[in-house]
Write a protein that holds these residues in place. Structure first.
Motif, mmCIF file in Angstrom:
data_model
loop_
_atom_site.group_PDB
_atom_site.id
_atom_site.type_symbol
_atom_site.label_atom_id
_atom_site.label_comp_id
_atom_site.label_asym_id
_atom_site.label_seq_id
_atom_site.Cartn_x
_atom_site.Cartn_y
_atom_site.Cartn_z
ATOM 1 N N VAL A 100 0.870 -1.180 0.000
ATOM 2 C CA VAL A 100 0.000 0.000 0.000
ATOM 3 C C VAL A 100 0.907 1.231 0.000
ATOM 4 N N GLU A 101 0.904 1.939 -1.111
ATOM 5 C CA GLU A 101 1.796 3.095 -1.274
ATOM 6 C C GLU A 101 1.163 4.391 -0.811
ATOM 7 N N MET A 102 -0.178 4.430 -0.747
ATOM 8 C CA MET A 102 -0.838 5.675 -0.382
ATOM 9 C C MET A 102 -2.263 5.403 0.050
ATOM 10 N N ILE A 103 -2.674 6.080 1.105
ATOM 11 C CA ILE A 103 -4.088 6.143 1.500
ATOM 12 C C ILE A 103 -4.407 7.605 1.772
ATOM 13 N N HIS A 104 -5.395 8.139 1.053
ATOM 14 C CA HIS A 104 -5.879 9.503 1.294
ATOM 15 C C HIS A 104 -7.342 9.400 1.687
ATOM 16 N N ILE A 105 -7.705 10.082 2.774
ATOM 17 C CA ILE A 105 -9.076 10.050 3.269
ATOM 18 C C ILE A 105 -9.591 11.477 3.408
ATOM 19 N N THR A 106 -10.775 11.713 2.864
ATOM 20 C CA THR A 106 -11.474 12.976 3.068
ATOM 21 C C THR A 106 -12.908 12.631 3.435
ATOM 22 N N GLY A 107 -13.218 12.758 4.707
ATOM 23 C CA GLY A 107 -14.568 12.449 5.161
ATOM 24 C C GLY A 107 -14.930 10.998 4.887
ATOM 25 N N ALA A 163 -14.888 9.588 1.849
ATOM 26 C CA ALA A 163 -14.284 9.159 0.589
ATOM 27 C C ALA A 163 -12.801 8.907 0.801
ATOM 28 N N ALA A 164 -12.273 7.925 0.082
ATOM 29 C CA ALA A 164 -10.855 7.606 0.226
ATOM 30 C C ALA A 164 -10.298 7.101 -1.093
ATOM 31 N N SER A 165 -8.989 7.246 -1.239
ATOM 32 C CA SER A 165 -8.270 6.762 -2.403
ATOM 33 C C SER A 165 -7.053 5.983 -1.915
ATOM 34 N N VAL A 166 -6.807 4.827 -2.538
ATOM 35 C CA VAL A 166 -5.700 3.965 -2.143
ATOM 36 C C VAL A 166 -4.924 3.582 -3.391
ATOM 37 N N LYS A 167 -3.604 3.648 -3.306
ATOM 38 C CA LYS A 167 -2.731 3.123 -4.356
ATOM 39 C C LYS A 167 -2.043 1.894 -3.775
ATOM 40 N N VAL A 168 -2.222 0.745 -4.450
ATOM 41 C CA VAL A 168 -1.650 -0.498 -3.951
ATOM 42 C C VAL A 168 -0.989 -1.247 -5.109
ATOM 43 N N VAL A 169 0.183 -1.798 -4.846
ATOM 44 C CA VAL A 169 0.869 -2.670 -5.802
ATOM 45 C C VAL A 169 0.655 -4.096 -5.325
ATOM 46 N N ASP A 170 0.215 -4.957 -6.262
ATOM 47 C CA ASP A 170 -0.058 -6.349 -5.906
ATOM 48 C C ASP A 170 0.257 -7.233 -7.100
ATOM 49 N N GLU A 171 0.105 -8.526 -6.913
ATOM 50 C CA GLU A 171 0.341 -9.488 -7.988
ATOM 51 C C GLU A 171 -0.883 -10.383 -8.144
ATOM 52 N N PHE A 172 -1.135 -10.735 -9.403
ATOM 53 C CA PHE A 172 -2.217 -11.661 -9.697
ATOM 54 C C PHE A 172 -1.848 -12.444 -10.946
ATOM 55 N N ALA A 173 -1.978 -13.742 -10.875
ATOM 56 C CA ALA A 173 -1.735 -14.633 -12.021
ATOM 57 C C ALA A 173 -0.362 -14.398 -12.647
ATOM 58 N N GLY A 174 0.631 -14.163 -11.792
ATOM 59 C CA GLY A 174 1.996 -14.007 -12.273
ATOM 60 C C GLY A 174 2.355 -12.635 -12.801
ATOM 61 N N SER A 175 1.447 -11.669 -12.722
ATOM 62 C CA SER A 175 1.724 -10.308 -13.187
ATOM 63 C C SER A 175 1.636 -9.331 -12.021
ATOM 64 N N ARG A 176 2.402 -8.268 -12.123
ATOM 65 C CA ARG A 176 2.378 -7.211 -11.110
ATOM 66 C C ARG A 176 1.469 -6.081 -11.595
ATOM 67 N N TYR A 177 0.656 -5.582 -10.677
ATOM 68 C CA TYR A 177 -0.310 -4.528 -10.983
ATOM 69 C C TYR A 177 -0.127 -3.350 -10.037
ATOM 70 N N THR A 178 -0.458 -2.172 -10.524
ATOM 71 C CA THR A 178 -0.695 -1.021 -9.666
ATOM 72 C C THR A 178 -2.181 -0.727 -9.773
ATOM 73 N N ASP A 179 -2.851 -0.736 -8.629
ATOM 74 C CA ASP A 179 -4.288 -0.493 -8.561
ATOM 75 C C ASP A 179 -4.556 0.820 -7.849
ATOM 76 N N TYR A 180 -5.474 1.588 -8.400
ATOM 77 C CA TYR A 180 -5.972 2.795 -7.756
ATOM 78 C C TYR A 180 -7.405 2.494 -7.349
ATOM 79 N N LEU A 181 -7.635 2.435 -6.057
ATOM 80 C CA LEU A 181 -8.937 2.072 -5.514
ATOM 81 C C LEU A 181 -9.629 3.303 -4.953
ATOM 82 N N SER A 182 -10.879 3.513 -5.344
ATOM 83 C CA SER A 182 -11.708 4.555 -4.749
ATOM 84 C C SER A 182 -12.663 3.867 -3.791
#
Length: 119
Positions: free
Chosen positions: A72-79, A81-100
Motif C-alpha cells: 500500500v503506497e498511499m491512502i488519502h481520506i477525506t470524510g 471518501a478515500a483513495s488507495v494506491k496499492v501494488v499487488d500481484e495476480f496470475a503471475g503479473s504485477r499490478y498497480t491499482d488505484y482504488l476509490s
C-alpha cells in the motif's frame, strides 16, 4: 479502529480475495455497483464487480502457502471518501491499482478500481 486501519482491512480483503479466489472476501470488499477498469490486450476492459469476481474464480487460487504481495503506497481520506494506491500481484503479473472507496452505512467499500499491469 482508525479509518486508515478500516480501509487497510478492506484492501487486505481485496488482495487476499484475488490471490486465493475467495468470492466472499471480494464481495465484502467491493460495492455491488463497483467498476473495475484497465487496459488489457490493447483494449479497455470495463468489468462489473460480478464479472471481475468470475474472472478471479476462473483463474483459481494461488497455493495456500503463498504470501500475497500487497504494498500500500498511499491512502488519502477525506470524510467518507478515500483513495488507495496499492501494488499487488495476480496470475503471475504485477499490478498497480488505484482504488476509490466510499463509506456506506458505516463500512468502507471499493466503488471503483482502475488498474495498470506492468510488463
Amino acid at each position: 479502529m482508525s479509518e486508515e486501519q478500516a480501509i487497510s482491512a478492506v484492501v487486505h480483503l481485496y488482495v487476499d480475495g484475488m490471490a486465493f479466489a475467495n468470492e466472499a472476501a471480494l464481495r465484502k470488499a467491493f460495492h455491488p455497483n463497483a467498476s473495475i477498469v484497465g487496459n488489457y490486450d490493447d483494449a479497455v476492459e470495463w468489468l462489473t464487480r460480478d464479472a471481475f469476481i468470475a474472472t478471479i474464480l476462473k483463474e483459481g487460487s494461488a497455493p495456500p502457502e503463498t504470501q500475497p504481495l500487497m504494498d500500500v503506497e498511499m491512502i488519502h481520506i477525506t470524510g467518507d471518501a478515500a483513495s488507495v494506491k496499492v501494488v499487488d500481484e495476480f496470475a503471475g503479473s504485477r499490478y498497480t491499482d488505484y482504488l476509490s472507496l466510499l463509506k456506506v452505512d458505516g463500512r468502507w467499500l471499493i466503488v471503483n478500481k482502475v488498474w495498470h499491469v506492468h510488463s
